[in-house]
Design an enzyme around this catalytic site. Sequence first.
Site, PDB file in Angstrom:
ATOM      1  N   LYS A  22       0.856  -1.207   0.000  1.00 46.55           N
ATOM      2  CA  LYS A  22       0.000   0.000   0.000  1.00 46.55           C
ATOM      3  C   LYS A  22       0.884   1.246   0.000  1.00 46.55           C
ATOM      4  O   LYS A  22       0.671   2.156  -0.799  1.00 46.55           O
ATOM      5  CB  LYS A  22      -0.872  -0.003   1.248  1.00 46.55           C
ATOM      6  CG  LYS A  22      -1.560   1.318   1.544  1.00 46.55           C
ATOM      7  CD  LYS A  22      -2.420   1.294   2.786  1.00 46.55           C
ATOM      8  CE  LYS A  22      -1.677   1.538   4.052  1.00 46.55           C
ATOM      9  NZ  LYS A  22      -1.405   2.961   4.371  1.00 46.55           N
ATOM     10  N   ASN A  23       1.883   1.266   0.856  1.00 47.54           N
ATOM     11  CA  ASN A  23       2.657   2.502   1.035  1.00 47.54           C
ATOM     12  C   ASN A  23       3.693   2.720  -0.051  1.00 47.54           C
ATOM     13  O   ASN A  23       4.305   3.782  -0.118  1.00 47.54           O
ATOM     14  CB  ASN A  23       3.302   2.526   2.426  1.00 47.54           C
ATOM     15  CG  ASN A  23       2.260   2.717   3.512  1.00 47.54           C
ATOM     16  OD1 ASN A  23       1.095   3.013   3.215  1.00 47.54           O
ATOM     17  ND2 ASN A  23       2.651   2.521   4.759  1.00 47.54           N
ATOM     18  N   ARG A  95      -4.939  10.689   4.171  1.00 44.07           N
ATOM     19  CA  ARG A  95      -3.996  11.814   4.210  1.00 44.07           C
ATOM     20  C   ARG A  95      -2.885  11.647   3.183  1.00 44.07           C
ATOM     21  O   ARG A  95      -2.242  12.608   2.782  1.00 44.07           O
ATOM     22  CB  ARG A  95      -3.441  12.024   5.595  1.00 44.07           C
ATOM     23  CG  ARG A  95      -2.671  10.861   6.146  1.00 44.07           C
ATOM     24  CD  ARG A  95      -2.178  11.212   7.501  1.00 44.07           C
ATOM     25  NE  ARG A  95      -1.502  12.484   7.501  1.00 44.07           N
ATOM     26  CZ  ARG A  95      -0.282  12.689   7.006  1.00 44.07           C
ATOM     27  NH1 ARG A  95       0.339  11.707   6.406  1.00 44.07           N
ATOM     28  NH2 ARG A  95       0.292  13.866   7.049  1.00 44.07           N
ATOM     29  N   CYS A 119      -5.272  12.419  12.513  1.00 42.60           N
ATOM     30  CA  CYS A 119      -5.970  11.135  12.456  1.00 42.60           C
ATOM     31  C   CYS A 119      -5.804  10.504  13.838  1.00 42.60           C
ATOM     32  O   CYS A 119      -5.205  11.099  14.727  1.00 42.60           O
ATOM     33  CB  CYS A 119      -5.395  10.247  11.347  1.00 42.60           C
ATOM     34  SG  CYS A 119      -3.783   9.595  11.752  1.00 42.60           S
ATOM     35  N   ARG A 124      -0.221  14.611  12.501  1.00 40.14           N
ATOM     36  CA  ARG A 124       0.190  14.357  11.112  1.00 40.14           C
ATOM     37  C   ARG A 124       0.373  15.652  10.302  1.00 40.14           C
ATOM     38  O   ARG A 124      -0.202  15.835   9.237  1.00 40.14           O
ATOM     39  CB  ARG A 124      -0.809  13.446  10.407  1.00 40.14           C
ATOM     40  CG  ARG A 124      -1.243  12.214  11.148  1.00 40.14           C
ATOM     41  CD  ARG A 124      -0.178  11.153  11.357  1.00 40.14           C
ATOM     42  NE  ARG A 124       0.359  10.578  10.172  1.00 40.14           N
ATOM     43  CZ  ARG A 124      -0.177   9.544   9.524  1.00 40.14           C
ATOM     44  NH1 ARG A 124      -1.313   9.067   9.921  1.00 40.14           N
ATOM     45  NH2 ARG A 124       0.414   9.050   8.449  1.00 40.14           N
ATOM     46  N   ASP A 308       4.608   0.795  12.070  1.00 41.36           N
ATOM     47  CA  ASP A 308       3.402   0.137  11.524  1.00 41.36           C
ATOM     48  C   ASP A 308       3.268  -1.306  11.982  1.00 41.36           C
ATOM     49  O   ASP A 308       2.265  -1.948  11.686  1.00 41.36           O
ATOM     50  CB  ASP A 308       3.414   0.175   9.985  1.00 41.36           C
ATOM     51  CG  ASP A 308       3.256   1.583   9.478  1.00 41.36           C
ATOM     52  OD1 ASP A 308       3.493   1.812   8.280  1.00 41.36           O
ATOM     53  OD2 ASP A 308       2.936   2.475  10.280  1.00 41.36           O
ATOM     54  N   ARG A 401      -8.602  -0.637   4.704  1.00 42.80           N
ATOM     55  CA  ARG A 401      -7.767   0.395   4.056  1.00 42.80           C
ATOM     56  C   ARG A 401      -6.403  -0.193   3.679  1.00 42.80           C
ATOM     57  O   ARG A 401      -5.772   0.259   2.746  1.00 42.80           O
ATOM     58  CB  ARG A 401      -7.559   1.579   5.008  1.00 42.80           C
ATOM     59  CG  ARG A 401      -8.803   2.356   5.303  1.00 42.80           C
ATOM     60  CD  ARG A 401      -8.484   3.626   6.018  1.00 42.80           C
ATOM     61  NE  ARG A 401      -7.395   4.337   5.348  1.00 42.80           N
ATOM     62  CZ  ARG A 401      -6.823   5.435   5.820  1.00 42.80           C
ATOM     63  NH1 ARG A 401      -7.233   5.933   6.968  1.00 42.80           N
ATOM     64  NH2 ARG A 401      -5.854   6.043   5.174  1.00 42.80           N
TER      65      ARG A 401
HETATM   66  C1  EPZ Z   1       4.122   7.132   6.251  1.00 43.10           C
HETATM   67  O1  EPZ Z   1       3.328   8.148   6.821  1.00 43.10           O
HETATM   68  C2  EPZ Z   1       3.236   5.900   6.134  1.00 43.10           C
HETATM   69  N1  EPZ Z   1       2.118   6.169   5.239  1.00 43.10           N
HETATM   70  C3  EPZ Z   1       2.724   5.504   7.512  1.00 43.10           C
HETATM   71  O2  EPZ Z   1       1.957   4.303   7.362  1.00 43.10           O
HETATM   72  C4  EPZ Z   1       3.922   5.215   8.403  1.00 43.10           C
HETATM   73  O3  EPZ Z   1       3.474   4.901   9.706  1.00 43.10           O
HETATM   74  C5  EPZ Z   1       4.840   6.450   8.452  1.00 43.10           C
HETATM   75  O4  EPZ Z   1       5.229   6.821   7.110  1.00 43.10           O
HETATM   76  C6  EPZ Z   1       6.103   6.189   9.248  1.00 43.10           C
HETATM   77  O5  EPZ Z   1       6.802   5.110   8.706  1.00 43.10           O
HETATM   78  C7  EPZ Z   1       2.332   6.151   3.902  1.00 43.10           C
HETATM   79  O6  EPZ Z   1       3.439   5.922   3.430  1.00 43.10           O
HETATM   80  C8  EPZ Z   1       1.145   6.410   3.030  1.00 43.10           C
HETATM   81  P1  EPZ Z   1       6.121  10.530   8.325  1.00 43.10           P
HETATM   82  P2  EPZ Z   1       3.868   9.686   6.847  1.00 43.10           P
HETATM   83  O7  EPZ Z   1       6.000  11.778   7.542  1.00 43.10           O
HETATM   84  O8  EPZ Z   1       4.726   9.926   5.671  1.00 43.10           O
HETATM   85  C9  EPZ Z   1       6.227  13.958  11.635  1.00 43.10           C
HETATM   86  C10 EPZ Z   1       0.168   2.828   7.751  1.00 43.10           C
HETATM   87  O9  EPZ Z   1      -0.245   2.302   8.791  1.00 43.10           O
HETATM   88  N2  EPZ Z   1       6.072  14.910  10.515  1.00 43.10           N
HETATM   89  O10 EPZ Z   1       7.278   9.619   8.043  1.00 43.10           O
HETATM   90  O11 EPZ Z   1       2.711  10.554   7.071  1.00 43.10           O
HETATM   91  C11 EPZ Z   1       5.007  13.062  11.799  1.00 43.10           C
HETATM   92  O12 EPZ Z   1       4.020  13.694  12.585  1.00 43.10           O
HETATM   93  C12 EPZ Z   1       0.573   4.290   7.762  1.00 43.10           C
HETATM   94  O13 EPZ Z   1       0.317   2.232   6.656  1.00 43.10           O
HETATM   95  C13 EPZ Z   1       6.048  16.275  10.787  1.00 43.10           C
HETATM   96  O14 EPZ Z   1       6.125  16.697  11.940  1.00 43.10           O
HETATM   97  O15 EPZ Z   1       4.770   9.680   8.139  1.00 43.10           O
HETATM   98  C14 EPZ Z   1       5.586  11.838  12.473  1.00 43.10           C
HETATM   99  O16 EPZ Z   1       5.705  12.085  13.854  1.00 43.10           O
HETATM  100  C15 EPZ Z   1       0.311   4.961   9.096  1.00 43.10           C
HETATM  101  N3  EPZ Z   1       5.917  17.145   9.748  1.00 43.10           N
HETATM  102  C16 EPZ Z   1       6.985  11.724  11.858  1.00 43.10           C
HETATM  103  O17 EPZ Z   1       7.274  13.028  11.306  1.00 43.10           O
HETATM  104  C17 EPZ Z   1       5.818  16.713   8.441  1.00 43.10           C
HETATM  105  O18 EPZ Z   1       5.714  17.551   7.529  1.00 43.10           O
HETATM  106  C18 EPZ Z   1       7.119  10.689  10.737  1.00 43.10           C
HETATM  107  O19 EPZ Z   1       6.036  10.886   9.869  1.00 43.10           O
HETATM  108  C19 EPZ Z   1       5.836  15.319   8.193  1.00 43.10           C
HETATM  109  C20 EPZ Z   1       5.981  14.439   9.241  1.00 43.10           C
END
Ligand code: EPZ
Length: 444
Positions: A22-23, A95, A119, A124, A308, A401
Amino acid sequence: MDKIVIEGGVPLNGEVSISGSKNAVLPIIASSIMFDDPQNEISNVPDLEDIKTIKKLLSSLGAKIEDSRENNRIFIDSSGINNYEAPYDLVKTMRASVLVLGPLLARYKRARVSLPGGCAIGARPIDFHLNALKLMGAEINVDHGYVEAFAERLKGASITFPIPTVTGTENIIMAACLADGNTEIRNAAMEPEVDDLINALNGGGGDIKRDGHGRILIKGVKQLKRLSHSVIPDRIEAGTFMVASAITRGDITINDINVAHLKPVTEKLSGTGVKIVINSPTSLRIKGSKVIRSIDVTTAPYPDFPTDMQAQMMALMCVSEGLCVITENVFENRFMHVGELIRLGADIKVKNNFAIVKGVKKLSGAEVMATDLRASASLVLAGLASSDGYTTVSRIYHLDRGYEGMENKLKNLGAIITRVKGNSTVNQAHEEIHEENITAGEGV
Ligand code: EPZ
């Protein structure tokens, strides 16, 4: 809203085939916006709600998408895109819709994307994405819940993320692909799903590489020709089925995977006493052990233990011998499954981003409610281990999902599990599960 009903306590045995990631596929589908060819092709696409959502989003932009069930293939023609807005009603359900921001800016100079909002697992934010695009020369305004972005021509820049962000890295890779000049991303996400996007883009004319020290270097090119890519296997679905074998003391062979992507999960599970045999780079066999050893779990960006898989590991630790600490370092609210696991008889105490899990002899079936994607997987796993009574998991649209036909894959491994309509009573559900189970028995 559908529910899943499980009669637990059955060791799972047999073989399961893992679907596409998915990701990985979400950013690759978003990237099709940037390709000129009318016949972009992506295969090994999983049949998931999130994929339906991003296909709906691309269609709303003006892209044409065709499905072919042969090898789970989709064809995308983005030449007709004439709308540059990702509306709130789509972004709020997924998202990852923000992944169209970089491609729209890169190819069509503008984008209007709803802020994703938070969420269940956290706020996020997307500030890292927006700050990086500004460094590349984009004008970014955030107003009335929308990001309004404009760039006559994005230009290459040197970008350092404060902490690794998976979709942030992916958005900037796509934006930089067609930018003027070269872009360097420091502290870039190392996840395999990012590599799959890089491979897909390079296969269509992109010029992107990792330097091996957390940096990604992107040379802007004039155009991207044709996207043609087969998506990597879903390492989180694979890890979830590994836990299913461990928690039911089963013996499962997991096929169509990339074993190398599972290293942090394989190492962690081996520490609990399960036996793992690597059959090939795309297949492993995992046998549960009678005694499940407690082991501490700390989540962190790849190549460390994936957030995850945190909820799924917690379900396993609920029936381990001993006490462990699960530390969630990536998201600020990813323990929503704890309260529901406690309803099944688990002994868990949460303090800030730590969960102290004391293993119990057995879990007992109960009605529980899914709150987010991986929490729902955790509750199904715990239900499979609950040897006393039925477990009913409600709100399983969360599960749909990210898992393709999970209950059928589990049923094929011997689980006594069924999906029932939301309005059926628990007794009706129990009857259904028994009818199905008897029918299955007759079929033997
Ligand atoms: C991706 O989400 C994945 N989703 C998530 O999978 C996964 O848990 C996550 O990466 C971490 O590995 C997809 O790829 C579609 P991040 P993402 O940006 O990109 C903070 C699932 O269950 N952050 O790596 O949204 C954020 O809040 C889902 O399949 C900021 O502060 O995660 C978090 O604490 C859930 N500002 C950390 O960074 C930003 O602009 C990592 O988030 C972006 C992120």
